[in-house]
Design an enzyme around this catalytic site. Sequence first.
Site, PDB file in Angstrom:
ATOM      1  N   HIS A   1     -11.195  11.030  20.484  1.00 30.98           N
ATOM      2  CA  HIS A   1     -10.598   9.938  21.254  1.00 30.98           C
ATOM      3  C   HIS A   1     -11.026  10.094  22.716  1.00 30.98           C
ATOM      4  CE1 HIS A   1      -7.547   6.839  22.072  1.00 30.98           C
ATOM      5  NE2 HIS A   1      -7.422   7.472  23.233  1.00 30.98           N
ATOM      6  N   ALA A   2     -11.678   9.062  23.257  1.00 28.38           N
ATOM      7  CA  ALA A   2     -12.263   9.161  24.596  1.00 28.38           C
ATOM      8  C   ALA A   2     -11.186   9.399  25.650  1.00 28.38           C
ATOM      9  CB  ALA A   2     -13.036   7.887  24.920  1.00 28.38           C
TER      10      ALA A   2
ATOM     11  N   HIS B   1     -14.850   2.317  31.198  1.00 29.83           N
ATOM     12  CA  HIS B   1     -13.397   2.522  31.281  1.00 29.83           C
ATOM     13  C   HIS B   1     -13.077   3.959  31.704  1.00 29.83           C
ATOM     14  CE1 HIS B   1      -9.127   2.184  30.012  1.00 29.83           C
ATOM     15  NE2 HIS B   1      -9.310   3.458  29.676  1.00 29.83           N
ATOM     16  N   GLU B   2     -13.677   4.932  31.020  1.00 30.96           N
ATOM     17  CA  GLU B   2     -13.368   6.338  31.317  1.00 30.96           C
ATOM     18  C   GLU B   2     -13.848   6.731  32.716  1.00 30.96           C
ATOM     19  OE1 GLU B   2     -11.260   7.772  29.576  1.00 30.96           O
ATOM     20  OE2 GLU B   2     -11.356   6.492  27.809  1.00 30.96           O
TER      21      GLU B   2
ATOM     22  N   HIS C   1     -11.338   5.921  35.366  1.00 26.00           N
ATOM     23  CA  HIS C   1     -10.358   6.984  35.620  1.00 26.00           C
ATOM     24  C   HIS C   1     -10.939   8.021  36.574  1.00 26.00           C
ATOM     25  CE1 HIS C   1      -7.344   5.782  32.699  1.00 26.00           C
ATOM     26  NE2 HIS C   1      -8.213   5.807  31.704  1.00 26.00           N
TER      27      HIS C   1
ATOM     28  N   GLU D   1      -5.535   2.468  33.856  1.00 23.12           N
ATOM     29  CA  GLU D   1      -6.251   1.952  32.686  1.00 23.12           C
ATOM     30  C   GLU D   1      -7.066   0.701  33.022  1.00 23.12           C
ATOM     31  OE1 GLU D   1      -6.517   3.670  30.043  1.00 23.12           O
ATOM     32  OE2 GLU D   1      -4.985   5.119  30.595  1.00 23.12           O
TER      33      GLU D   1
ATOM     34  N   HIS E   1      -1.857   8.238  20.112  1.00 21.77           N
ATOM     35  CA  HIS E   1      -0.909   8.305  21.217  1.00 21.77           C
ATOM     36  C   HIS E   1       0.504   8.686  20.768  1.00 21.77           C
ATOM     37  CE1 HIS E   1      -4.328   5.996  22.583  1.00 21.77           C
ATOM     38  NE2 HIS E   1      -3.987   6.273  23.814  1.00 21.77           N
TER      39      HIS E   1
ATOM     40  N   TYR F   1      -1.636   0.288  28.505  1.00 18.99           N
ATOM     41  CA  TYR F   1      -2.792  -0.452  27.985  1.00 18.99           C
ATOM     42  C   TYR F   1      -2.512  -1.951  27.921  1.00 18.99           C
ATOM     43  CZ  TYR F   1      -4.128   4.284  26.724  1.00 18.99           C
ATOM     44  OH  TYR F   1      -4.418   5.627  26.785  1.00 18.99           O
TER      45      TYR F   1
END
Length: 442
Positions: free
Chosen positions: A230-231, A260-261, A264, A288, A389, A399
């Site tokens: 999971h990324a 997306h990552e 962060h 997010e 999660h 999210y």
Amino acid sequence: IASKLSSIYGKGKYCRKDKAGKDECRDLGQLSKVLATSRNYDELLDAWQGWRTISPEMKPMYQQLVELSNQGAKEIGYANAGELWRAGYDMKPDEFAATTEKLWSQVRPLYEKLHCYTRGRLVQKYGKDKVPPEGLIPAHLLGNMWSQEWAKIYDLAEPYKKAGSADVSKALQAKILGKRSPDKITVEDAQAMVKIGESFFTSIGLNPLPETFWKRSLFVQPKDRDVICHASAWDVTFSNDLRIKMCIKVDEEDLITIHHELGHDYYFMNYYTKPVLYQAGANDGFHEAIGDALALSVTPTYLKQLGVIKEVPKNEQQLINLQMKDALEKIAFLPFGLLVDQWRWNVFSGKISPKDYNKAWWELRAKYQGIAAPTARGEEFFDAGSKYHIPANVPYMRYFLARILQFQFHRSMCKIAGHTGPLHECSIYGNKAAGEKLRAML
């Protein structure tokens, strides 16, 4: 307990006898590939049910985790852990719950249209005996292990078959892999994908990723151990030790996930020097939304600039095809983003008792998503635990908020960039003015 739950998830495999009578075990990545690519009803059902064999043993541990989380929340003045989670949004916990419902009521009509349209296409594919023409969609037919995003069934939902749409995954594979198989990704291939993401951030004036990022991140599935693929993004010591952990595939979905990552990581990069109280996002929904907002700039025009695709949509039919692909990703997700924490808030408050965990889970899936389990799912199952999660105890409302916020951020950055015309045509790639405002906000 939390560590055990994460370990069960990370090591999870579905094992059965193959046609030759040998044991065959598949992990989440392999089972997800079946959900994404197969159009055989029984194969899909087998993979869907198979992954859910990993979670029943979690249930007693999860119950303990809930009790201990509530105990901790009460010790610092909250009624339960759900109220503590809802307290992080600059409003009273009850106001936040009402705000999320209000947001959902505003976007629900669009979701309901998409649901109706997609159900019609699934009826065409699988028949009325498998998919009811009215009512709930069976959960294993939407291309994703949790039916949370539906982009993998775009081939079934494509509005205009003859209009065509750019196959970004195929174009990326040709650019990065040449003629090599997409099933055999090297670290260098994965890093080439991440370099595309980094180049977007540097094009708007943000700094390159630190050298340690390239040495310490996990880019591909290790051969010698099980990992949770999971990324995720990390600043390990809050000293700009930025990393991502991800088993990268060379395709369009993972290109978006990389943006997306990195969102962060760039957030971490821009606040790690601040006093400790400021070393966080404004709220978790902001965190997010940042990378997702930038991924909205991954338009056909941008991909053409990179040399990934050769042409952009030329007519309305091609544009509608492209926007349907976006809708299957962005709009389809909204109710799932809402219901995961609806379930947990009620678990933490005691409104949902352990004897009804599964029943309540599927009631919420029906109410918000219009989705049903394809087979009977009694309390011997713990289907919520099949979603990362839940055992990892990561709040999920972030999210849902991010799917709303990202469009607001994108619209603001496009205005700053001087974009005129439809919002879907805007890319801030290369625009330093938008980048400067983004850096200030981060």
